[in-house]
Design an enzyme around this catalytic site. Structure first.
Site, short mmCIF file in Angstrom:
data_model
loop_
_atom_site.label_atom_id
_atom_site.label_comp_id
_atom_site.label_asym_id
_atom_site.label_seq_id
_atom_site.Cartn_x
_atom_site.Cartn_y
_atom_site.Cartn_z
N ARG A 83 0.81 -1.20 0.00
CA ARG A 83 0.00 0.00 0.00
C ARG A 83 0.85 1.26 0.00
O ARG A 83 0.36 2.34 -0.32
CB ARG A 83 -0.93 0.01 1.22
CG ARG A 83 -1.91 -1.16 1.23
CD ARG A 83 -2.72 -1.19 2.50
NE ARG A 83 -3.61 -0.05 2.60
CZ ARG A 83 -4.81 0.01 2.05
NH1 ARG A 83 -5.26 -1.01 1.34
NH2 ARG A 83 -5.58 1.06 2.20
N TRP A 88 1.24 6.57 5.80
CA TRP A 88 1.72 7.42 4.72
C TRP A 88 1.40 8.85 5.12
O TRP A 88 0.24 9.23 5.24
CB TRP A 88 1.04 7.05 3.40
CG TRP A 88 1.68 7.73 2.23
CD1 TRP A 88 2.80 8.50 2.22
CD2 TRP A 88 1.24 7.68 0.87
NE1 TRP A 88 3.09 8.94 0.95
CE2 TRP A 88 2.15 8.45 0.12
CE3 TRP A 88 0.17 7.06 0.24
CZ2 TRP A 88 2.00 8.62 -1.26
CZ3 TRP A 88 0.04 7.24 -1.13
CH2 TRP A 88 0.94 8.00 -1.86
N GLU A 109 0.43 9.56 -24.61
CA GLU A 109 0.30 8.66 -23.46
C GLU A 109 -0.38 7.36 -23.86
O GLU A 109 0.02 6.28 -23.42
CB GLU A 109 -0.46 9.36 -22.33
CG GLU A 109 -0.79 8.49 -21.14
CD GLU A 109 0.43 7.96 -20.40
OE1 GLU A 109 0.25 7.06 -19.55
OE2 GLU A 109 1.56 8.43 -20.66
N HIS A 162 2.22 15.32 -42.58
CA HIS A 162 3.66 15.56 -42.72
C HIS A 162 4.46 14.28 -42.47
O HIS A 162 5.55 14.32 -41.88
CB HIS A 162 4.10 16.68 -41.76
CG HIS A 162 3.47 17.99 -42.06
ND1 HIS A 162 3.97 18.87 -43.00
CD2 HIS A 162 2.34 18.56 -41.56
CE1 HIS A 162 3.19 19.94 -43.05
NE2 HIS A 162 2.19 19.78 -42.20
N LYS A 168 9.30 0.01 -12.06
CA LYS A 168 8.36 1.02 -11.58
C LYS A 168 9.05 2.33 -11.28
O LYS A 168 8.53 3.39 -11.55
CB LYS A 168 7.65 0.50 -10.32
CG LYS A 168 6.52 1.39 -9.85
CD LYS A 168 5.40 1.43 -10.86
CE LYS A 168 4.36 2.46 -10.54
NZ LYS A 168 3.45 2.69 -11.66
#
Length: 615
Positions: free
Chosen positions: A27, A75, A488, A511, A610
């Site tokens: 987590r 956190w 993305e 183009h 990651k």
């Protein structure tokens, strides 16, 4: 984000809680703590760092016996990551102990009132405020712990999952939930409490998941007692028989972390603006901006540095800052920026974006900008990360841990943070009217619900994926705010399905890329009504005349593009600057389903990590 583990029963609590905390490490957290009750006294140990650090400290400093205990991985939100701010927290008397996930938004006013009544505070957390509010109510109104918790939670604003016990009544634990998950495992004369079922799956497969605004009292030898927090109405527990294995539970029932994280985006966006965006009051509160407002208002330009998906979020931000706040922006690959001897002055603001906060090239760019005297602002997801420490100020995205290597909710939450900053600066500069400002705030507040609606197109996207899963090339086109979304979308397809894909501004198709289009080439076109709609329609007609296969992302109710495209996926209408938060969702789902159908390792694609901590 944080993790909760609790136990009350006939077993030793310590090994159950410590193992449970380890299972919740996915987590994401910056500190950990545990409290145990041995029948006479409580024993508390907590530390900044990992669960392994906590284990070493606890076993060397406290008695680890007891049939009742609470554990927590934190956190940081209120207060920096350190031993004192770590959970659990005591009330002033030492009788009550609490662990808490979430944010109490009105904690400051409550804290001032409690200080006026003689309470003192050791930590900077909102959690210590909450446990003392509960104690104050328990004492002044002469009520039991459960009732005190209920009254207190009706006075707070925010989100929470809590577990509280009173050492003078050690046969019960009180738990409650609003916005943050909480599960209760039911054993034989024992109860387990956790953020998800992974900490107790080997002890019982019977669990109750609390609903929002529900509280429960678990007592040795008695059934769970459930109540509605608002009106004290009796609630009846729905006891589920868990059929999932440990790994599946960690994924929340989803086949892959990536899919879970795609579906977490409504909540992640909400958590990112929670407490910052007060649309009804026309307020955006961001400490990192408020405390450095003049730096942003007086800058000659903003330089954005990032890598990969974060770079695409930066490209979206370029449109947002220049369009809304009228501040010049340059977006740079961090890896190129650091090596090309860039011109940086003391009047520049550099914004560094990174999900992990550990990206090596971005860190190097930060150090270079600081050497040149620029003001450096960080946007990242991991509290206490290197970028959070190296920058002058910053803002966390609060996306929660993102385990899938291909970022999804990082992208949308980064855009959310950057939009908040741009809107705040635009308002401070008086770029647009008060009514227009309120319109933007209201529209942003409604984005999570519109993302939920967009996710309902999943089956449509899956059907499209079945048709194109064996393609060897794909072209993605977008204009304006949605040009970075095209980039993305192409990156996601490349990352996890290993299909070559390119993103282009739609106007650039003539183009060069138009030479690639034939009946085998799927072309994904973002064609929402806001922006350069007519121009994009013309591009679609050019593709169609060359037999290209068209997958169009359109605004709900679109008719023109539907007649031209082979497939359409609809998204709700919103302000042009916010369309990337919606149009990216179908592209994420498309890449996911194609990768699954091709048998690819979705969560851990080959050659990727990651967090890229080396060049």
């Amino acid at each position: 984000m944080c993790g909760i583990v609790g136990y009350i029963g006939h077993r030793d609590a310590y090994p159950i809680i410590m193992k449970g905390l380890q299972r919740l490490e996915y987590r994401g957290y910056d500190s950990a703590g545990i409290v145990l009750f041995d029948g006479e006294e409580t024993h508390l140990s907590k530390t900044k760092g990992k669960v392994e650090d906590l284990k070493k400290r606890a076993e060397s400093t406290i008695a680890v016996k007891g049939k009742l205990g609470l554990g927590h991985t934190r956190w940081a939100t209120h207060g920096v990551p350190n031993d004192i701010n770590s959970h659990p927290h005591y009330s002033n008397s030492g009788d009550l102990v609490i662990i808490h996930n979430g944010i109490i938004e009105n904690y400051e006013s409550i804290k001032k009132a409690l200080i006026g009544r003689g309470y003192s505070f050791e930590s900077d957390t909102d959690t210590e405020v909450l446990v003392n509010l509960i104690e104050e109510i328990k004492n002044t109104e002469d009520v039991k712990l459960g009732k005190a918790v209920q009254i207190a939670l009706n006075q707070v604003v925010g989100a929470y999952a809590i577990a509280v016990f009173d050492k003078n009544k050690p046969d019960e634990i009180v738990v409650a939930k609003l916005g943050s998950p909480l599960a209760i495992g039911i054993g034989e004369n024992e109860y387990f409490i956790a953020s998800d079922a992974s900490p107790f799956i080997e002890f019982t497969n019977n669990a109750v998941y609390l609903e929002d605004e529900e509280m429960a009292i678990v007592r040795i030898g008695k059934e769970i007692k459930l109540r509605k927090i608002k009106d004290d109405a009796i609630a009846y527990p729905n006891i589920l028989e868990l059929q999932l294995n440990l790994e599946e539970i960690e994924k929340g029932g989803y086949d892959h972390f990536m899919l879970k994280e795609i579906y977490e985006q409504p909540r992640a966006i909400l958590d990112t603006y929670r407490g910052r965006l007060l649309a009804d009051q026309g307020i955006i509160k961001m400490a990192g901006i408020d405390q450095n407002l003049e730096k942003f208002l007086n800058t000659n330009r903003i330089i954005i540095v990032a890598c990969g998906t974060s770079w695409h979020a930066g490209l979206v931000a370029e449109y947002i800052f220049e369009d809304l706040a009228r501040i010049p922006v340059e977006v740079e690959y961090a890896s190129e920026f650091r090596y090309r001897n860039p011109v940086i002055t003391e009047n520049d603001v550099l914004i560094a974006i990174s999900q992990s906060g550990e990206t090596a090239d971005t860190l190097a760019a930060i150090k270079l900008a600081k050497e040149k005297g620029a003001f450096v602002f960080g946007v990242c997801n991991v509290v206490g990360s290197s970028i959070a420490r190296e920058t002058h100020a910053g803002a966390y995205t609060h996306a929660g841990p993102e385990i899938g290597v291909a970022s999804t909710k990082a992208f949308t939450t980064q855009i959310t943070v950057l939009t908040l900053i741009a809107l705040k600066l635009a308002h401070e500069k008086g770029v647009f009217s008060q009514s227009k400002y309120h319109e933007y705030l209201t529209e942003l507040e409604g984005i999570p619900a519109k993302v939920e609606r967009t996710l309902q197109s999943n089956q449509i996207v899956e059907d499209i994926s079945e048709i194109y899963k064996d393609s060897t090339n794909c072209l993605y086109l977008g204009r304006g705010y949605n040009f970075p979304v095209a980039l993305e979308g192409a990156l996601k397809l490349k990352e996890i399905s290993y299909i070559h894909a390119e993103g282009y501004p739609a106007a650039e198709m003539k183009h060069g890329p138009i030479a690639l289009i034939d009946e085998q080439m799927p072309v994904i076109v973002i064609a929402t009504k806001k922006g350069h709609y007519e121009k994009v329609v013309s591009n679609i007609q050019e593709i169609k005349s060359r037999s290209g296969r068209i997958i169009a992302i359109v605004t709900e109710g679109d008719k023109t593009v539907k007649e031209l495209a082979d497939h359409v996926v609809e998204v709700p209408e919103t302000s042009e600057s916010l369309t990337p938060l919606l149009t990216t969702i179908p592209l994420q789902l498309l890449s996911y389903h194609i990768a699954v159908m091709r048998g690819c390792n979705v969560d851990q694609p080959r050659n990727l990590a990651k967090s890229v901590t080396v060049e």
